[in-house]
Design a protein around this motif. Sequence first.
Motif, PDB file in Angstrom:
ATOM      1  N   ASP A  12      45.013  79.364  29.467  1.00 34.58           N
ATOM      2  CA  ASP A  12      46.224  79.728  30.536  1.00 34.58           C
ATOM      3  C   ASP A  12      45.914  81.053  31.381  1.00 34.58           C
ATOM      4  OD1 ASP A  12      46.248  81.315  28.441  1.00 34.58           O
ATOM      5  OD2 ASP A  12      48.388  81.180  27.716  1.00 34.58           O
ATOM      6  N   ALA A  13      44.836  81.326  31.735  1.00 36.10           N
ATOM      7  CA  ALA A  13      44.299  82.481  32.491  1.00 36.10           C
ATOM      8  C   ALA A  13      45.275  82.320  33.666  1.00 36.10           C
ATOM      9  CB  ALA A  13      42.714  82.468  32.780  1.00 36.10           C
ATOM     10  N   ALA A  14      45.609  81.293  34.271  1.00 38.95           N
ATOM     11  CA  ALA A  14      46.356  81.241  35.598  1.00 38.95           C
ATOM     12  C   ALA A  14      47.661  81.792  35.321  1.00 38.95           C
ATOM     13  CB  ALA A  14      46.403  80.039  35.957  1.00 38.95           C
ATOM     14  N   GLU A  15      48.223  81.819  34.336  1.00 39.33           N
ATOM     15  CA  GLU A  15      49.489  82.444  34.198  1.00 39.33           C
ATOM     16  C   GLU A  15      49.711  83.794  33.744  1.00 39.33           C
ATOM     17  OE1 GLU A  15      51.648  80.456  30.563  1.00 39.33           O
ATOM     18  OE2 GLU A  15      50.564  78.507  31.230  1.00 39.33           O
ATOM     19  N   ILE A  16      48.391  84.580  33.566  1.00 35.18           N
ATOM     20  CA  ILE A  16      48.308  86.050  33.738  1.00 35.18           C
ATOM     21  C   ILE A  16      48.911  86.804  35.133  1.00 35.18           C
ATOM     22  CG2 ILE A  16      46.814  88.135  33.568  1.00 35.18           C
ATOM     23  CD1 ILE A  16      44.991  86.273  31.804  1.00 35.18           C
ATOM     24  N   PRO A  17      49.817  87.552  35.162  1.00 33.46           N
ATOM     25  CA  PRO A  17      50.315  88.082  36.286  1.00 33.46           C
ATOM     26  C   PRO A  17      49.151  88.854  37.063  1.00 33.46           C
ATOM     27  CG  PRO A  17      51.502  88.554  34.547  1.00 33.46           C
ATOM     28  CD  PRO A  17      50.424  88.042  33.940  1.00 33.46           C
ATOM     29  N   GLU A  18      49.330  88.540  38.326  1.00 34.93           N
ATOM     30  CA  GLU A  18      48.134  89.315  39.265  1.00 34.93           C
ATOM     31  C   GLU A  18      48.136  90.583  38.958  1.00 34.93           C
ATOM     32  OE1 GLU A  18      45.228  88.652  41.933  1.00 34.93           O
ATOM     33  OE2 GLU A  18      46.541  87.176  41.080  1.00 34.93           O
ATOM     34  N   TYR A  19      48.997  91.376  38.739  1.00 28.60           N
ATOM     35  CA  TYR A  19      48.809  92.913  38.562  1.00 28.60           C
ATOM     36  C   TYR A  19      47.993  93.157  37.342  1.00 28.60           C
ATOM     37  CZ  TYR A  19      51.910  93.399  34.532  1.00 28.60           C
ATOM     38  OH  TYR A  19      52.554  93.170  33.403  1.00 28.60           O
ATOM     39  N   ALA A  20      47.854  92.013  36.457  1.00 31.03           N
ATOM     40  CA  ALA A  20      47.304  92.634  35.031  1.00 31.03           C
ATOM     41  C   ALA A  20      46.000  91.992  34.832  1.00 31.03           C
ATOM     42  CB  ALA A  20      48.135  91.972  33.680  1.00 31.03           C
ATOM     43  N   LYS A  21      45.615  91.172  35.884  1.00 32.04           N
ATOM     44  CA  LYS A  21      44.119  90.277  35.825  1.00 32.04           C
ATOM     45  C   LYS A  21      43.105  91.253  35.589  1.00 32.04           C
ATOM     46  CE  LYS A  21      45.851  85.937  37.624  1.00 32.04           C
ATOM     47  NZ  LYS A  21      45.400  84.687  38.924  1.00 32.04           N
ATOM     48  N   GLU A  22      42.947  92.186  36.522  1.00 33.53           N
ATOM     49  CA  GLU A  22      41.741  92.920  36.352  1.00 33.53           C
ATOM     50  C   GLU A  22      41.654  93.829  35.254  1.00 33.53           C
ATOM     51  OE1 GLU A  22      41.447  95.150  39.945  1.00 33.53           O
ATOM     52  OE2 GLU A  22      40.649  93.683  40.991  1.00 33.53           O
ATOM     53  N   ASP A  23      42.763  94.264  34.600  1.00 36.69           N
ATOM     54  CA  ASP A  23      43.076  95.192  33.337  1.00 36.69           C
ATOM     55  C   ASP A  23      42.688  94.301  32.380  1.00 36.69           C
ATOM     56  OD1 ASP A  23      43.692  98.139  34.016  1.00 36.69           O
ATOM     57  OD2 ASP A  23      45.290  96.948  35.121  1.00 36.69           O
ATOM     58  N   VAL A  24      43.231  93.045  31.987  1.00 36.70           N
ATOM     59  CA  VAL A  24      42.978  92.091  31.024  1.00 36.70           C
ATOM     60  C   VAL A  24      41.390  91.827  30.927  1.00 36.70           C
ATOM     61  CG1 VAL A  24      43.444  89.910  30.126  1.00 36.70           C
ATOM     62  CG2 VAL A  24      45.219  91.176  31.067  1.00 36.70           C
ATOM     63  N   ALA A  25      40.773  91.569  31.807  1.00 39.17           N
ATOM     64  CA  ALA A  25      39.333  91.284  32.157  1.00 39.17           C
ATOM     65  C   ALA A  25      38.635  92.430  31.649  1.00 39.17           C
ATOM     66  CB  ALA A  25      38.873  90.711  33.438  1.00 39.17           C
ATOM     67  N   ALA A  26      38.879  93.562  32.189  1.00 36.76           N
ATOM     68  CA  ALA A  26      38.104  95.007  31.586  1.00 36.76           C
ATOM     69  C   ALA A  26      38.488  94.859  29.965  1.00 36.76           C
ATOM     70  CB  ALA A  26      38.791  95.838  32.455  1.00 36.76           C
TER      71      ALA A  26
END
Length: 279
Positions: A220-234
């Motif tokens: 469900d990666a598409a549901e991750i809010p845009e503001y959080a995607k880079e931090d979640v990936a890091a």
Amino acid sequence: MSPPVHSHPVNKTPTPANEPIHRKRRSGLGASLVLLLLLLVALGTVLEYFGVINLIAGFGRRGRPYIHLGTWQAAELTADVPEDFWASDSIEALAEQGIIRGFPNGEFRPSQPVTRAEFATMLDTAFNSSPTPEFARSVWAFLSPDEEQLTGGFSDVSSDYWAASAIADTTQAGFFSGFPNGEFRPEQPISKAASLVAIANALDLDPATAMRDSLWYYQDAAEIPEYAKEDVAAAIEAGVYLGDFSVGSIQLQPNQPLTRAEAAVLIHRALEQGLGNSF
């Protein structure tokens, strides 16, 4: 004729005018010792109440004691966390360090959502090597009531709120940011995406260098809010994530509330990477 006056000798030696009169002195040593003891008890009670020392379990307004004296008694979290529970190792490890605590009846309540205030307190305890003592903050509030210093500057966090210190510390360190209207919303459950952003900030990870391909471990990666995607990936690339990637693609449910068990796993994984005490 008047009768003769007979004088009788008096067996008393007159005291010369220059001779001091000796009086029995009362010793004030006992009273001084009692007064000193009372002052020490009063001072100790105040310091204990505000969390400067930690001698009496469960007493006072402490989140994490600034000075540890005596033996730390780890929380007993056995009522609802069996040994084979999926997060038991993380819960036990953090309970032993005093990062998380149970409830008076011995429960941990692993499925209960974590509020933003509770998560701020956990992060402050886990990653702040020198938290501001409640006693020092209270004195500062009396001498110079700077709301930003005391509460992070949020309109819905009062200086006497139980987690005000942790909220102020973690906000000033850049772990959290408030909402556009100036609120922190301390009683609002924190989402899994927001908790991973806070973890990434706490670890001082650089989201600009994160590869977003890491997100696709989650169905469900598409549901991750845009503001959080880079931090979640890091966070994922740093080894801090939710779920077990070894079993294949899993769901994050990024907009669902973080549970107490999940919070323990996130923080424990960060500490296992040697990433604690970062500010």
